[in-house]
Write a protein that holds these residues in place. Structure first.
Motif, mmCIF file in Angstrom:
data_model
loop_
_atom_site.group_PDB
_atom_site.id
_atom_site.type_symbol
_atom_site.label_atom_id
_atom_site.label_comp_id
_atom_site.label_asym_id
_atom_site.label_seq_id
_atom_site.Cartn_x
_atom_site.Cartn_y
_atom_site.Cartn_z
ATOM 1 N N VAL A 70 -5.878 7.220 2.835
ATOM 2 C CA VAL A 70 -6.446 6.098 2.267
ATOM 3 C C VAL A 70 -6.215 4.823 3.196
ATOM 4 C CG1 VAL A 70 -6.151 4.473 0.359
ATOM 5 C CG2 VAL A 70 -6.380 6.705 -0.051
ATOM 6 N N ALA A 71 -7.442 4.048 3.397
ATOM 7 C CA ALA A 71 -7.221 2.768 4.261
ATOM 8 C C ALA A 71 -7.361 1.785 3.144
ATOM 9 C CB ALA A 71 -8.239 2.637 5.189
ATOM 10 N N PHE A 72 -6.626 0.643 2.916
ATOM 11 C CA PHE A 72 -6.815 -0.431 2.335
ATOM 12 C C PHE A 72 -7.623 -1.614 2.852
ATOM 13 C CE2 PHE A 72 -3.069 1.566 0.900
ATOM 14 C CZ PHE A 72 -2.793 1.837 -0.648
ATOM 15 N N GLN A 73 -8.840 -1.914 2.309
ATOM 16 C CA GLN A 73 -9.523 -2.793 2.943
ATOM 17 C C GLN A 73 -10.885 -3.408 2.036
ATOM 18 O OE1 GLN A 73 -11.684 -0.125 5.898
ATOM 19 N NE2 GLN A 73 -12.338 0.995 4.300
ATOM 20 N N GLY A 74 -11.277 -4.692 2.124
ATOM 21 C CA GLY A 74 -12.298 -5.036 1.577
ATOM 22 C C GLY A 74 -11.815 -5.652 0.217
ATOM 23 N N THR A 75 -12.568 -5.788 -1.032
ATOM 24 C CA THR A 75 -12.368 -6.307 -2.241
ATOM 25 C C THR A 75 -12.525 -5.182 -3.342
ATOM 26 O OG1 THR A 75 -14.628 -7.188 -2.628
ATOM 27 C CG2 THR A 75 -13.048 -8.651 -1.658
ATOM 28 N N VAL A 76 -11.791 -5.453 -4.412
ATOM 29 C CA VAL A 76 -11.942 -4.586 -5.449
ATOM 30 C C VAL A 76 -12.289 -5.446 -6.825
ATOM 31 C CG1 VAL A 76 -10.963 -2.954 -6.988
ATOM 32 C CG2 VAL A 76 -10.848 -2.629 -4.461
ATOM 33 N N ASP A 77 -13.325 -5.046 -7.619
ATOM 34 C CA ASP A 77 -13.609 -5.633 -8.965
ATOM 35 C C ASP A 77 -13.055 -4.613 -9.821
ATOM 36 O OD1 ASP A 77 -14.651 -6.682 -11.132
ATOM 37 O OD2 ASP A 77 -16.551 -7.303 -10.375
ATOM 38 N N LEU A 78 -11.987 -4.747 -10.213
ATOM 39 C CA LEU A 78 -11.484 -3.937 -11.138
ATOM 40 C C LEU A 78 -11.931 -3.738 -12.669
ATOM 41 C CD1 LEU A 78 -7.435 -4.693 -10.869
ATOM 42 C CD2 LEU A 78 -8.672 -2.753 -9.826
ATOM 43 N N GLY A 79 -12.808 -4.972 -12.958
ATOM 44 C CA GLY A 79 -13.400 -5.043 -14.246
ATOM 45 C C GLY A 79 -14.675 -4.191 -14.088
ATOM 46 N N GLY A 82 0.962 -1.142 -0.106
ATOM 47 C CA GLY A 82 -0.119 0.130 -0.052
ATOM 48 C C GLY A 82 0.718 1.293 -0.028
ATOM 49 N N LEU A 83 1.889 1.437 0.839
ATOM 50 C CA LEU A 83 2.730 2.403 0.864
ATOM 51 C C LEU A 83 3.482 2.539 -0.353
ATOM 52 C CD1 LEU A 83 4.162 4.741 2.404
ATOM 53 C CD2 LEU A 83 5.652 3.124 3.419
ATOM 54 N N THR A 84 3.980 1.485 -0.859
ATOM 55 C CA THR A 84 4.650 1.660 -2.263
ATOM 56 C C THR A 84 3.717 2.152 -3.310
ATOM 57 O OG1 THR A 84 5.971 -0.199 -1.909
ATOM 58 C CG2 THR A 84 5.918 0.387 -3.904
ATOM 59 N N ALA A 85 2.593 1.795 -3.527
ATOM 60 C CA ALA A 85 1.532 2.217 -4.353
ATOM 61 C C ALA A 85 1.278 3.753 -4.192
ATOM 62 C CB ALA A 85 0.287 1.264 -4.115
#
Length: 294
Positions: free
Chosen positions: A154-163, A100-103
């Motif tokens: 920004v908090a990284f959590q849950g899922t992501v549907d990139l499509g 996350g930090l790198t991104a």
């Protein structure tokens, strides 16, 4: 901002000599330093056309007039401001092992390079099947640093549907800049379809994949219990031995080669970054090698 933030003074100094690499002219907005598909009043020559009454006489090429006994008007490229968009995968998997930090640092660096070269940049956070605007279009370094403050929350959590999330952007742009997708791409969703949709809108697209060293080369051995960090489900017990690690390594190679082949076939920029790499060094080496920056 403070030395402990996403961007440090030394990091900013390393970015000064870099420039975002654009492969093609853009239909931009306002005044900037990118060549556009339109003709305008910059100093970069484009081509000639026949003179018609009413044209500015100062645009006549008198050397050609003397040679061909005919008037030709010089046309120049118009300079516009590219509107770059950065899509950040906000899933829980991106919050693991420093990814996350790198991104976030990559996102901040790409944004800084945009505004430093008189382009604009906006940030989008991908979450679930949605795409939320973290910032509007940012121009200028003062507003950029305000935008970085949004990134730091920004908090990284849950899922992501990139499509579904990327095409859900309410303002994806149309032939006016670069769309960067920052993700680990550890998803079953149709991220390739999302890339194709952006390409269909005349956007230049770059995929920046962030993976941890452990994801690339696991150091674990023995009996393990695995579970999905994004939903806490799908628990699995596995025995990790030499043959399992070899099979995993082959699967990772196939995974990365498939991504690179897709990007090459569709003229999409691609760069894989390890979360233990220094972002400034990555930009100076891989970024230039992959022609994402120059």
């Amino acid at each position: 901002m403070s030395e402990g933030g996403i961007l440090t003074g030394a990091f900013l100094d390393a970015l000064q000599a870099l420039d975002l690499y654009l492969h093609q002219p853009v239909n931009g907005h306002y005044s900037g330093e990118r060549p556009s598909r339109a003709y305008g009043s910059s100093t970069e020559f484009a081509d000639y056309r026949d003179y018609v009454p009413g044209d500015d006489l100062r645009r006549i090429d008198w050397n050609l007039a003397g040679r061909f006994d005919k008037y030709y008007i010089k046309r120049f490229m118009d300079e516009k401001q590219a509107r770059n968009r950065i899509y950040l995968d906000g899933s829980a998997s991106m919050g693991q092992d420093g990814k996350g930090l790198t991104a976030l640092r990559l996102a901040a660096a790409l944004g800084y390079l945009s505004v430093a070269n008189m382009d604009s940049v906006s940030y989008r956070l991908l979450s679930g099947s949605g795409c939320a605007a973290l910032t509007d279009h940012i121009s200028g370094k003062e507003r950029f640093f305000q935008g970085v403050q949004r990134l730091e929350k920004v908090a990284f959590q849950g899922t992501v549907d990139l499509g579904r999330a990327v095409p859900g952007d309410a303002d994806p742009g149309l032939g006016d800049g670069v769309s960067y997708i920052l993700s680990d791409l550890l998803t079953q969703s149709d991220w390739k379809g999302a890339v194709k949709e952006l390409l269909g809108r005349g956007r230049q697209v770059a995929v920046v994949q962030v993976l941890s060293p452990e994801e690339l080369e696991p150091s674990v051995r023995g009996a393990l219990g695995l579970w999905d960090v994004e939903d806490g489900k799908n628990r699995l017990r596995v025995e990790v031995d030499r043959s399992a690690l070899k099979a995993y390594s082959q699967a990772v190679d196939f995974f990365l080669q498939d991504i690179r082949r897709f990007c090459a076939a569709h003229q999409v920029g691609y760069m894989m970054v390890r979360s233990d790499e220094r972002v400034e060094e990555v930009l100076l080496t891989k970024g230039c090698a992959e022609e994402l920056i120059r």
